[in-house]
Design an enzyme around this catalytic site. Structure first.
Site, mmCIF file in Angstrom:
data_model
loop_
_atom_site.group_PDB
_atom_site.id
_atom_site.type_symbol
_atom_site.label_atom_id
_atom_site.label_comp_id
_atom_site.label_asym_id
_atom_site.label_seq_id
_atom_site.Cartn_x
_atom_site.Cartn_y
_atom_site.Cartn_z
ATOM 1 N N CYS A 13 0.839 -1.197 0.000
ATOM 2 C CA CYS A 13 0.000 0.000 0.000
ATOM 3 C C CYS A 13 0.879 1.253 0.000
ATOM 4 O O CYS A 13 2.104 1.166 0.143
ATOM 5 C CB CYS A 13 -0.871 -0.007 1.245
ATOM 6 S SG CYS A 13 0.137 -0.006 2.731
ATOM 7 N N HIS A 42 5.112 -5.865 8.674
ATOM 8 C CA HIS A 42 4.914 -7.271 9.033
ATOM 9 C C HIS A 42 5.192 -8.146 7.821
ATOM 10 O O HIS A 42 4.292 -8.767 7.257
ATOM 11 C CB HIS A 42 3.482 -7.476 9.564
ATOM 12 C CG HIS A 42 3.327 -7.012 10.972
ATOM 13 N ND1 HIS A 42 2.134 -6.597 11.511
ATOM 14 C CD2 HIS A 42 4.244 -6.897 11.969
ATOM 15 C CE1 HIS A 42 2.319 -6.255 12.774
ATOM 16 N NE2 HIS A 42 3.586 -6.422 13.069
ATOM 17 N N CYS A 96 2.433 5.937 8.913
ATOM 18 C CA CYS A 96 1.549 6.203 7.767
ATOM 19 C C CYS A 96 0.636 7.396 8.088
ATOM 20 O O CYS A 96 0.065 7.464 9.180
ATOM 21 C CB CYS A 96 0.703 4.968 7.480
ATOM 22 S SG CYS A 96 -0.444 5.250 6.120
ATOM 23 N N HIS A 124 -1.955 -5.054 19.173
ATOM 24 C CA HIS A 124 -1.446 -4.664 17.845
ATOM 25 C C HIS A 124 -0.733 -3.314 17.993
ATOM 26 O O HIS A 124 -1.244 -2.404 18.641
ATOM 27 C CB HIS A 124 -2.600 -4.545 16.840
ATOM 28 C CG HIS A 124 -2.117 -4.337 15.430
ATOM 29 N ND1 HIS A 124 -1.670 -3.118 14.985
ATOM 30 C CD2 HIS A 124 -1.974 -5.191 14.393
ATOM 31 C CE1 HIS A 124 -1.291 -3.238 13.724
ATOM 32 N NE2 HIS A 124 -1.463 -4.488 13.346
ATOM 33 N N GLU A 126 -0.317 -0.731 16.148
ATOM 34 C CA GLU A 126 -1.054 0.493 15.774
ATOM 35 C C GLU A 126 -2.060 0.858 16.862
ATOM 36 O O GLU A 126 -2.194 2.042 17.228
ATOM 37 C CB GLU A 126 -1.787 0.290 14.436
ATOM 38 C CG GLU A 126 -2.562 1.542 14.044
ATOM 39 C CD GLU A 126 -3.531 1.311 12.904
ATOM 40 O OE1 GLU A 126 -3.145 0.660 11.906
ATOM 41 O OE2 GLU A 126 -4.675 1.787 13.012
ATOM 42 N N CYS A 189 -8.439 2.130 6.387
ATOM 43 C CA CYS A 189 -7.867 2.909 5.288
ATOM 44 C C CYS A 189 -8.343 2.373 3.937
ATOM 45 O O CYS A 189 -8.794 1.233 3.832
ATOM 46 C CB CYS A 189 -6.353 2.948 5.375
ATOM 47 S SG CYS A 189 -5.538 1.618 4.548
ATOM 48 N N SER A 261 1.609 -5.378 3.192
ATOM 49 C CA SER A 261 3.061 -5.375 3.421
ATOM 50 C C SER A 261 3.806 -6.229 2.383
ATOM 51 O O SER A 261 4.985 -6.514 2.571
ATOM 52 C CB SER A 261 3.370 -5.938 4.813
ATOM 53 O OG SER A 261 2.652 -5.260 5.794
#
Ligand code: SF4
Length: 279
Positions: A13, A42, A96, A124, A126, A189, A261
């Site tokens: 991405c 990852h 990001c 996680h 994030e 996203c 990823s």
């Protein structure tokens, strides 16, 4: 001969390509050592390639003075970033921009008096980073967990960028019945939503579906779950040597998708390996 189709939207991405570009340019130009705080993305194969170019992984933000510390796409808490500055490291922020937006939106909800709920996976990176930007917030992983929550009258929701849309829908449906005011920011996203939609469309039309990406990658695991809902012959792999010829016996259409990823080069290697096995 089986037809092999790569999903319309699959693989690396915007955020991952941006981070890789930043890190590779830094590795070429930096005077001192370069570290990423945790694996940059990852994807174990990409992380190994970066190590070969002198970019090491560290779990401790307090790297030696004069080093460069790269903050990865998932983002970090303000305390972690401060620790790197305090240690005298140069900080390269590869978070990001879509993750930064989650931080901003969540902070605004908190300022406006909403009880903030972060829909995502506990642990996680994030989600942990987002929590670090808030004074008090609750992580909810699925709709079932909503029943146990103590809820304020005003609840605001943000979402892990890589979460599956149906998980968000389930949580929101439960919350809507229990609060006076519910403000939902769908921060999944576009890359994630696009990958999931393309994966589902393709999985419905193929005999075998191969999902490529890190087994530790949340968005790749969600893609595999989505593919399995539509195609019983779904397999999640990291590298082509995991492919088995028996998966493709009698298959006429084979689909491939890949997590955010996974660079295009890895998808192509897998496509060629499947062509060799399924031909
Ligand atoms: S999946 Fe989305 S939020 Fe995550 S790095 Fe990629 S573009 Fe950014």
């Amino acid at each position: 001969m089986a037809e092999i189709i790569v999903a319309d939207e699959a693989g690396a991405c915007y955020g991952v390509e941006r981070a890789l570009d930043l890190v590779l340019r830094t590795a070429e130009q930096a005077d001192g050592p370069v570290f990423t705080l945790g694996p940059l993305i990852h994807n174990p194969q990409v992380v190994a390639e970066l190590e070969a170019r002198g970019v090491a992984v560290t779990e401790d933000a307090a790297v030696p003075a004069g080093s460069t510390l790269v903050l990865r796409t998932h983002g970090v808490t303000p305390e972690v970033e401060q620790a790197a500055h305090d240690a005298g490291a140069k900080v390269l922020d590869a978070t990001c921009p879509f993750v930064k937006r989650v931080h901003r939106v969540a902070e605004r909800l908190e300022r406006d008096g909403y009880q903030v709920i972060v829909v995502g996976e506990k642990g996680h990176p994030e989600v942990e980073g987002t929590m670090g930007h808030l004074k008090a917030a609750t992580i909810v992983e699925n709709a079932e967990q909503v029943a146990d929550l103590e809820l304020a009258k005003k609840v605001g929701v943000v979402v892990q960028t890589t979460l599956a849309k149906d998980v968000l829908a389930g949580v929101v449906a439960q919350l809507a019945c229990r609060v006076d005011e519910l403000r939902v920011h769908n921060t999944i996203c576009e890359a994630t939503a696009g990958h999931q939609g393309a994966c589902a469309r393709l999985a419905k039309t193929v005999d075998v579906m191969v999902v490529v990406g890190g087994k530790n990658s949340a968005n790749t695991t969600h893609l595999a779950d989505i593919a399995r809902q539509h195609c019983a012959g779904t397999h999640h792999i990291e590298t082509p040597d995991e492919l088995q010829g028996s998966w493709f016996e009698g298959a006429r259409r084979i689909g491939i998708t890949a997590g955010a990823s996974t660079p295009a080069s890895q998808i192509e290697v897998v496509r060629q390996a499947i062509a060799g096995l399924a031909g």
